[in-house]
Design a protein around this motif. Structure first.
Motif, mmCIF file in Angstrom:
data_model
loop_
_atom_site.group_PDB
_atom_site.id
_atom_site.type_symbol
_atom_site.label_atom_id
_atom_site.label_comp_id
_atom_site.label_asym_id
_atom_site.label_seq_id
_atom_site.Cartn_x
_atom_site.Cartn_y
_atom_site.Cartn_z
ATOM 1 N N ILE A 1 1.278 -0.773 -8.476
ATOM 2 C CA ILE A 1 0.563 -0.698 -7.206
ATOM 3 C C ILE A 1 -0.222 0.606 -7.151
ATOM 4 O O ILE A 1 0.366 1.693 -7.242
ATOM 5 C CB ILE A 1 1.545 -0.765 -6.019
ATOM 6 N N VAL B 1 2.165 2.719 5.665
ATOM 7 C CA VAL B 1 3.559 2.315 5.884
ATOM 8 C C VAL B 1 3.703 1.793 7.304
ATOM 9 O O VAL B 1 2.867 2.069 8.174
ATOM 10 C CB VAL B 1 4.534 3.506 5.676
ATOM 11 N N LYS C 1 -3.236 -2.307 -3.571
ATOM 12 C CA LYS C 1 -3.173 -0.890 -3.242
ATOM 13 C C LYS C 1 -2.228 -0.652 -2.073
ATOM 14 O O LYS C 1 -2.133 -1.474 -1.168
ATOM 15 C CB LYS C 1 -4.549 -0.345 -2.874
ATOM 16 N N CYS C 2 -1.553 0.491 -2.094
ATOM 17 C CA CYS C 2 -0.732 0.883 -0.956
ATOM 18 C C CYS C 2 -1.610 1.711 -0.028
ATOM 19 O O CYS C 2 -2.110 2.773 -0.417
ATOM 20 C CB CYS C 2 0.480 1.693 -1.409
ATOM 21 N N LEU D 1 6.045 -1.145 3.342
ATOM 22 C CA LEU D 1 4.794 -0.581 2.856
ATOM 23 C C LEU D 1 3.668 -1.523 3.253
ATOM 24 O O LEU D 1 3.872 -2.731 3.409
ATOM 25 C CB LEU D 1 4.823 -0.439 1.330
ATOM 26 N N ILE E 1 0.497 -3.085 1.811
ATOM 27 C CA ILE E 1 -0.179 -3.303 0.540
ATOM 28 C C ILE E 1 -1.368 -4.228 0.757
ATOM 29 O O ILE E 1 -1.242 -5.288 1.376
ATOM 30 C CB ILE E 1 0.776 -3.939 -0.499
ATOM 31 N N LEU F 1 0.276 4.310 -4.876
ATOM 32 C CA LEU F 1 1.698 4.454 -4.558
ATOM 33 C C LEU F 1 2.341 5.338 -5.622
ATOM 34 O O LEU F 1 2.204 5.075 -6.822
ATOM 35 C CB LEU F 1 2.397 3.095 -4.521
ATOM 36 N N TYR G 1 8.287 -4.910 -3.974
ATOM 37 C CA TYR G 1 6.930 -5.006 -4.477
ATOM 38 C C TYR G 1 6.856 -4.987 -6.002
ATOM 39 O O TYR G 1 5.862 -4.573 -6.587
ATOM 40 C CB TYR G 1 6.066 -3.913 -3.844
#
Length: 414
Positions: free
Chosen positions: A375, A147, A143-144, A137, A139, A378, A184
């Protein structure tokens, strides 16, 4: 004005529904799927017939899940069984209701659900990238934002992880999403096979293979105390206790076995008759067929393979006539019919488990949106979450409902 974008990881029922819901809200959606084709596990669901949901009402439906379905309340209120049936109908896939409220495709083919969903994402312009596993991912600042694959990075406003659990790994459920969630900071409740066959301490004879007693009552005892009870049908399969009743009880038996607690199954083949009524039934048969060997009378009480197992278990003499049978022998038969016991020492593997028990802790997911509490941007949906239920269409409904809620939520966020 730029349209919002969504990345969905996993093209199972939860992921596909999240993608469809978000696309219907105007989002640009891309699905990443590690396997060559989408929804392979869905294509074998319901023994290949596609048991997509159940007609149980809301309150009763919730009770079939761990923790009485508390986590799923919002998801089900937003998108429930009738909503799923109507959605499939609009996508030209009619359904039928069968025994126990189970809802199947009218065609009786689970692959038709897969084809239906594939057509649904195609006509919505959703980009499906198969054979593209996600490695990580992206990040940033909590925040996500995307990918990464082996070849490139992909960015979006939100990411939904719907990679499933660990059951039926050949269909793509290999735990990749669980690995990413753990990396995560998410807590992973120990994944265990669920809805699987149970292995007995004493090996079962081959002649029991395929025998399927119906209308039986089965109790599960854990450390000598009754833990659960089910009525219905079972199946002797691959040397194990299988079928609807047994795989339902496995939801309690498997965790108990993992904790090294003693598990015992007790089967009542004649639950409609108490000991007194059963004794009168057998005495009546004896009186009517005095000259017939006593073992022949058992044929009226049990299916063929099971009759043979009973005779050998009780070491009955095939030459003894009914009117020569002792009261002690009769009582032993009655106890066998009412309380056949099997000590359970194991269960079938992930390859044969229908669903995964365990997964991402529900305490770390907002049940009203499916967004991670750790997160931002996500989301989780489907079997990757620590939610599991009995057999009968409940698990697939949870996948569709959590997927829908995730897709809806990303469309509502600013």
């Amino acid at each position: 004005m730029n349209r919002k974008s969504l990345i969905v990881v996993g093209a199972g029922p939860a992921g596909l529904m999240a993608a469809i819901t978000a696309a219907d809200a105007g989002q640009v959606v891309t699905i990443f799927e590690a396997m060559p084709k989408p929804a392979r596990k869905l294509g074998i669901s319901g023994k290949g017939r596609g048991n997509v949901t159940n007609t149980d009402p809301y309150d009763k439906f919730l009770l079939h899940f761990n923790n009485k379905g508390r986590f799923l309340k919002t998801a089900f209120k937003k998108f429930f069984n009738e909503d799923l049936i109507q959605f499939l109908r609009k996508e030209n896939l009619p359904t039928v209701i069968e025994r126990g409220g189970r809802v199947f495709t009218a065609t009786g083919k689970a692959t038709d659900i897969v084809n239906c969903l594939h057509k649904a994402i195609t006509k919505r312009g959703i980009n499906l990238k198969t054979q593209t596993p996600i490695k990580d991912l992206i990040i940033k600042d909590g925040k996500c934002i995307g990918v990464s694959t082996e070849k490139s990075n992909f960015y979006a406003n939100n990411v939904v992880i719907a990679t499933g659990g660990l059951s039926y790994p050949a269909t793509g459920s290999t735990g990749d999403g669980l690995r990413l969630a753990k990396k995560y900071g998410h807590t992973i409740i120990n994944p265990l096979p669920s809805l699987c066959a149970l292995k007995t301490k004493t090996p079962l004879p081959k002649y029991l293979e395929g025998v399927a007693p119906r209308n039986i009552n089965v109790k599960l005892f854990v450390n000598g105390k009754k833990a659960s009870e089910e009525f219905g049908e079972m199946l002797f399969q691959d040397g194990c206790l299988a079928g609807p009743v047994m795989i339902t009880l496995s939801r309690i038996a498997v965790p108990a076995l993992e904790e090294k607690r003693k598990c015992e199954i007790v089967i009542d083949f004649k639950p409609a008759l108490d000991y007194s009524k059963l004794d009168k039934r057998i005495l009546r048969d004896i009186q009517e067929k005095k000259e017939v060997p006593f073992v022949s009378l058992i044929g009226g009480l049990l299916p063929n393979g099971l009759r043979q197992y009973c005779i050998k278990s009780l070491n009955l003499d095939s030459k003894v006539k009914s009117n020569q049978t002792t009261a002690d022998c009769r009582k032993k038969l009655e106890k066998w019919l009412k309380e056949l016991k099997f000590e359970i020492t194991g269960h079938t593997s992930w390859e044969q488990a229908i669903v995964t028990a365990g997964g991402v802790s529900t305490k770390e997911i907002d049940s009203t949106t499916m967004q991670s509490k750790l997160i931002k941007n996500l989301y989780f949906a489907g079997e990757i979450i620590d939610i599991d239920a009995d057999t009968g269409g409940y698990n697939l409904q949870a996948a569709f409902s959590t997927g829908h809620l995730a897709g809806y939520s990303v469309s509502e966020t600013q």
